[in-house]
Scaffold this active site. Sequence first.
Site, short mmCIF file in Angstrom:
data_model
loop_
_atom_site.label_atom_id
_atom_site.label_comp_id
_atom_site.label_asym_id
_atom_site.label_seq_id
_atom_site.Cartn_x
_atom_site.Cartn_y
_atom_site.Cartn_z
N ARG B 295 -5.64 -48.95 -17.60
CA ARG B 295 -6.71 -48.28 -18.35
C ARG B 295 -6.14 -47.26 -19.33
NH1 ARG B 295 -11.42 -47.95 -13.59
NH2 ARG B 295 -11.96 -50.13 -13.91
N TYR B 439 -12.21 -54.92 -22.11
CA TYR B 439 -11.43 -55.28 -20.92
C TYR B 439 -10.93 -54.06 -20.15
CZ TYR B 439 -7.14 -55.52 -24.05
OH TYR B 439 -6.13 -55.31 -24.93
N GLU B 440 -10.44 -54.34 -18.98
CA GLU B 440 -9.95 -53.30 -18.06
C GLU B 440 -11.08 -52.38 -17.61
OE1 GLU B 440 -7.44 -53.39 -15.88
OE2 GLU B 440 -6.67 -54.30 -17.69
N GLY B 441 -12.25 -52.97 -17.44
CA GLY B 441 -13.45 -52.18 -17.11
C GLY B 441 -14.11 -51.76 -18.40
N GLN B 446 -16.35 -47.33 -17.36
CA GLN B 446 -15.53 -46.11 -17.37
C GLN B 446 -16.41 -44.87 -17.27
OE1 GLN B 446 -12.24 -46.55 -17.22
NE2 GLN B 446 -12.65 -48.74 -17.43
#
Lengths: 250, 596
Positions: B295, B439-441, B446
């Site tokens: 992240r 992406y990556e949450g 977040q």
Amino acid sequence: MKIAVCIKRVPVMEVKFAITADGSRYEETGLKYDINDFDLWAIEAALQLKEKAGAGSVHVVCLGPNAAQEQIRKAMAMGADSGTLLETDARVYDGLAVARALAAELKDGGYDLVLFGRVAIDSMNQMTGPMVAELLGLPVVTNVFKLDIGGATGRAERVLEGASEVVEFPLPAVLTIDDGLNKERLPSLKGIMAAKKKPLDVKPAALGEQAVVARSMALPPERAAGRIVGEGADAVPELVRLLQTEAKVL
Amino acid sequence: MPTYRAPLDDIRFVLHDVHGVGKLAELPGFEEATPDVVDAVLAEGAKLCEEVLFPLNQSGDAEGCTYDHGTVRTPAGFIDAYRQYASGGWTGISADPAFGGQGLPEAVRFVFEEMQCSANLSFSMYPGLSHGAYSALMSHGSEELKARYLPKLVSGEWGGTMCLTEAHAGTDLGILTTRAEPTADGSYRITGSKIFISAGEHDLTDNIVHLVLARLPDAPAGTKGISTFVVPKFLPTEDGRPGAPNGVSCGSIEHKMGIKGSATCVLNFDNAIGYMVGEPNKGMRAMFVMMNGARLAVGMQGLGLSEVAYQNALAYAKERLQGRALTGTKNPDGPADPILVHPDVRKGLLRIKAFNEGARALAYWVGMLIDTEHRHPDEAVRQEAADLVALMTPVIKAFFTDLGFECTNIALQTLGGHGYIREYGVEQYVRDARIAQIYEGTNAVQALDLVGRKLPMEGGRLVRRFFSLVKADVDAAADDDVLEALAKPVGEALGRLQKATMVLAEKGFANPDEAGAAATEYLHLMGYTAIGWQWLKMARVAQARRAAGEGDAAFLGAKLKTAQFYMARLMPQTAALLAQIQAGAGTIMAPAPSEF
């Protein structure tokens, strides 16, 4: 194969230069420094010779201020094994003084080859390499752009005006390296980390008396803006006239 | 053709003058990371990015990855560039020397990450994923797994991936269905299908080490029933070479809007042999190590792209002659004035500049906190650093990528029609930046992480630490007129952030939709405040250096002017964000589905 490479710390030329108020020297604040380009190619040539031979060592010698250790470390990060800084705070304009100091350092080193860059991009003298060769009593080949070493003999191609020349020389010898031989490698991360542990010897430079000093320096005059004299064939006579009478190049 | 020069002057200013990166060399294990080594590493890393990775960025985008019967070819030049990158030791820049790494601080890797993302985001994905797999194995893998896989990941001979997403399970990993059957020899058999796997298959490395989320037969439902497994593409032989093929195959690659040089794969696991990482059903712990690192790395993608977009937009704005300044001709010798004379063009560029430099300062601060968290001898100092990293991770991921996308878009606008065509390269930055918000949450996830997990954590300790750091710098600015003027808006933003925190604590607890409705605005409010705070820090250093006659006066003067622009033109956003938060969830939740 034992090789020494002499390198110079020079200002990066993309930075804007200023001359000090008394006109004696360029201003140092704001400048950045790197290894002279031609010396980078000399380092690369030395590393390739060592790699090809599968044995040997590359020793870097630099004459300059204490901060020039940074350039020696960079050469080590590229792969050089050891280094010597001949330290001086003086700005040296006398090539012979530099050559004497380098020759004194090199003479008992037992080097098979001593490499220089063809020219330093700040002073543009291209004299130090040949002078060192003379002081050491070694053969010198300048402007080398192709190099092959076999046993005790070397074969080099030299750049001439519009031609090239192939010469053979016995080792030990002094060579000055031109561009075209190699693009230098980037120092690797591993190389940078290893460089910190390589031996770097610092000693005062034995410069002796200097016969040449810089009296004054000036920046080149600003270039005037370009001028468009016309378009198409009609403009040619006027252009030719100006090239003859104003620019005086024809 | 676009150009990129790593902003080393600004990087050095932030690292050395603002954050004192030299103090990292005092931490155990970082003795080698003295300022001269850090500078040399970054200078040469910059050259690698400028001269090796950047020239492959546009061509890699045009060519993309190609898929053929289960194999994936990366764009021309990637293999040679990767070889140079890996053999130079860059894959192991911050990895443990015990496994062949260079042992440099994470903060240094952070800076290198930014430069790579500017130079070639697609390329950076491959070593980036390997680093993530390294981190997860390092923190949760058995000694045997570490010995077998870490040296290969560190040397870059093998690559890594993280296999989380399935077709029906994206944000909601709790419903994933990939199965892991135990076998007699202690290994597992993995079966299932994963999608959107970056670097899942490619031609850069001899082997690929997949970290896969899957369920044991008796696993409880939800995220508490997920375990993590190492599943290599080729099973390693005893002497560490890639051996027999495992049951992993690449079914296809995605055709995407951006990051076309990065292979995004469908991976099918068919009775593939896997080895458990960490404990049964606690796989999310290992994966979270990877995800938290990833992240932060994605946040750097937003910054990196914004930086390269800025450089190219600025060059264009200085050269492009068009029209005359509103206040009269500024370039009488030319047919028109450079468009940089126009307030709107300047404002756009300054927005990007103010974001980039402020975000850089915030990111490197967090990078150094990670090293402090890992290495500091004092437990209390480690805990404080860990708190701040946990708090800032969603902010850096989401705020940097939201603003990163906005800034690349402003850069495109600066070039007008030339921004929209491919030749100038800026439209690629916009397309590449877009994925980082997803992406990556996703950035909404977040924001929920920040509001729902990080704020209530330890009774609000994380956010209180942040408040007190900002307040200390605001208070300290009273001794200097220039700084005091800059501190005032930072103090006001902090007040708004504290107020919003109160609103969330009161309303969000009673009605979670209130927290959900405010989350994104809250994250942005914290982002603007945090970057404003970093600008105040930078301004203090710039003032002090100017007063002492140190450093480059023009650079330091520009710092102060950019700080003033940030306070005048970006900080007011915080007032609007607070108003939106205070407006509550009512108008959002009122319409029935049929009323949309």
